[in-house]
Design an enzyme around this catalytic site. Structure first.
Site, PDB file in Angstrom:
ATOM      1  N   ALA A  81      41.168 -49.800  21.402  1.00 56.88           N
ATOM      2  CA  ALA A  81      39.788 -49.689  21.865  1.00 56.88           C
ATOM      3  C   ALA A  81      38.876 -49.281  20.711  1.00 56.88           C
ATOM      4  CB  ALA A  81      39.698 -48.669  22.996  1.00 56.88           C
ATOM      5  N   SER A 124      42.208 -51.731  10.166  1.00 56.73           N
ATOM      6  CA  SER A 124      41.553 -52.955   9.707  1.00 56.73           C
ATOM      7  C   SER A 124      41.665 -53.101   8.201  1.00 56.73           C
ATOM      8  CB  SER A 124      40.073 -52.921  10.097  1.00 56.73           C
ATOM      9  OG  SER A 124      39.358 -53.977   9.493  1.00 56.73           O
ATOM     10  N   TYR A 148      31.921 -49.596  10.013  1.00 61.69           N
ATOM     11  CA  TYR A 148      33.138 -49.985  10.723  1.00 61.69           C
ATOM     12  C   TYR A 148      34.377 -49.690   9.884  1.00 61.69           C
ATOM     13  CZ  TYR A 148      36.873 -52.904  12.547  1.00 61.69           C
ATOM     14  OH  TYR A 148      38.081 -53.339  13.014  1.00 61.69           O
ATOM     15  N   LYS A 152      37.374 -46.820  10.638  1.00 66.69           N
ATOM     16  CA  LYS A 152      38.798 -47.104  10.760  1.00 66.69           C
ATOM     17  C   LYS A 152      39.613 -46.233   9.801  1.00 66.69           C
ATOM     18  CE  LYS A 152      39.221 -50.152  14.030  1.00 66.69           C
ATOM     19  NZ  LYS A 152      40.062 -49.891  15.225  1.00 66.69           N
ATOM     20  N   PHE A 176      43.127 -58.512   9.489  1.00 66.53           N
ATOM     21  CA  PHE A 176      41.809 -59.118   9.387  1.00 66.53           C
ATOM     22  C   PHE A 176      41.887 -60.531   9.942  1.00 66.53           C
ATOM     23  CE2 PHE A 176      38.005 -60.400   6.781  1.00 66.53           C
ATOM     24  CZ  PHE A 176      37.184 -59.362   7.173  1.00 66.53           C
ATOM     25  N   LEU A 194      34.826 -66.198  13.328  1.00 68.22           N
ATOM     26  CA  LEU A 194      34.696 -67.577  12.860  1.00 68.22           C
ATOM     27  C   LEU A 194      35.151 -68.604  13.889  1.00 68.22           C
ATOM     28  CD1 LEU A 194      34.069 -69.618  10.606  1.00 68.22           C
ATOM     29  CD2 LEU A 194      36.427 -69.301   9.792  1.00 68.22           C
ATOM     30  N   GLY A 288      27.360 -59.137   1.047  1.00 64.55           N
ATOM     31  CA  GLY A 288      28.530 -58.295   1.216  1.00 64.55           C
ATOM     32  C   GLY A 288      29.819 -59.032   1.471  1.00 64.55           C
TER      33      GLY A 288
END
Length: 328
Positions: A81, A124, A148, A152, A176, A194, A288
């Site tokens: 979550a 991640s 983010y 993590k 990823f 994507l 980025g």
């Protein structure tokens, strides 16, 4: 005795739940039966099988989590979550930290109160930021570049510190670009990933877009790890079983492909699999976006049954099948 899957109504979480069910049936081990906790902020109630207990609650609600752990005799947690949109996290840092850091802290508090002493954490590859190596390993320095990614990494630290304080047994899985589908009724509904962006465009008769074709890569487009969600789910269960069996695990594992695929390669594969011929539109780079992020999965292959079982064509085909399935 069960395993609680937080975020178990989400795209990845739902696949993890089914992997637990498959393992329980295959081995006859009833301790692998899953329970789902999800607030449905981005998950789907119909992703949860009818024979799986479901608790609608947020991980930031310590009392609700504690009650679920006790009521369902939970012995371990797989924690998926959270708020996962790296780009959006830049505009919503407080929300990101509340969901991913405060939420993890509240979950760990509830686990300590309920005497639940093992957890698999969904981390991640965003913790690496823009690495200066071709293939990252677990020893590659972390340098997250978004709230983010930072959240993590802090989550991993919370597990580490709770392990020192209480003996919590834990491991964190970094990955990823999770793609594909393990079942036609489970699909990726993210507005930022994507595969759904490309498939949504084709379904609507629009042309998919590539952001930047001038990167220092073989074809000029970004190179990333693309891993099939069903393969990922198997390794979450393998990590849970290792913790339950008392086997030693590393604090973190990369679930990576080792070589990666470019965005242009993905577009070519999508055209081949769907039968829809298109030439992607070229848009400017997104700020980025690193040219390449690819991780080694060797350690996970050794300890967590990590195998890239699906080809790029199978990844696209399974995603396309799930994408075209009529919604109930």
């Amino acid at each position: 005795m069960t395993w609680l899957v937080t975020g178990g109504a989400g795209y990845i979480g739902a696949h993890v739940v089914r992997a637990f069910q498959d393992a329980a049936r295959r081995t006859g081990d009833a301790t692998l039966e899953p329970v789902v906790l999800d607030d449905l902020s981005s998950g789907h109630r119909d992703f949860v099988p009818d024979d799986v207990a479901f608790v609608r609650a947020s991980v930031v609600d310590t009392d609700a989590v504690r009650a679920a752990l006790v009521e369902h005799g939970v012995t371990g947690v797989v924690h998926l979550a959270g708020f996962k949109y790296a780009g959006v996290s830049v505009q919503r840092p407080l929300h990101t930290y509340e969901q991913n850091v405060t939420g993890t802290a509240h979950l760990l508090e509830a686990m300590a109160d309920a005497g639940v002493g093992q957890i698999v954490f969904s981390s991640s590859a965003a913790v690496y930021g823009t690495p200066d190596v071709d293939v990252v390993t677990e020893e590659t320095p972390t340098s997250p570049e978004s709230p983010y990614g930072e959240s993590k990494l802090v989550g991993e630290w919370l597990l580490r510190d709770q392990g020192v304080a209480t003996g919590l047994r834990h491991t964190s899985l970094r990955y990823f670009n999770v793609v594909g589908s393990g079942a036609p009724d489970l699909y990726d509904s993210s507005p930022h990933n994507l595969f759904p962006l490309v498939l949504d465009a084709l379904t609507a008769g629009r042309t998919p877009r590539i952001n930047g074709t001038d990167y220092p890569t073989p074809d000029g487009t970004c190179v990333r790890d693309y891993v099939h969600v069903a393969d990922l789910a198997v390794s979450h269960v393998a990590a849970a079983r290792a913790l339950a069996d008392g086997r030693p695990l590393a604090p973190v594992y990369n679930l990576g492909s080792g070589d990666g695929l470019s965005v242009a390669q993905i577009m070519t594969t999508v055209a081949q699999v769907t039968g829809i011929d298109f030439t992607p539109e070229v848009a400017p780079r997104r700020p980025g976006d690193p040219a390449r992020i690819v991780a080694s999965g060797r350690a996970a292959a050794r300890d967590l049954d990590w195998v890239m079982r699906h080809t790029p064509e199978q990844m696209v085909a399974s995603a396309w099948e799930a994408h075209r399935r009529p919604t109930p």
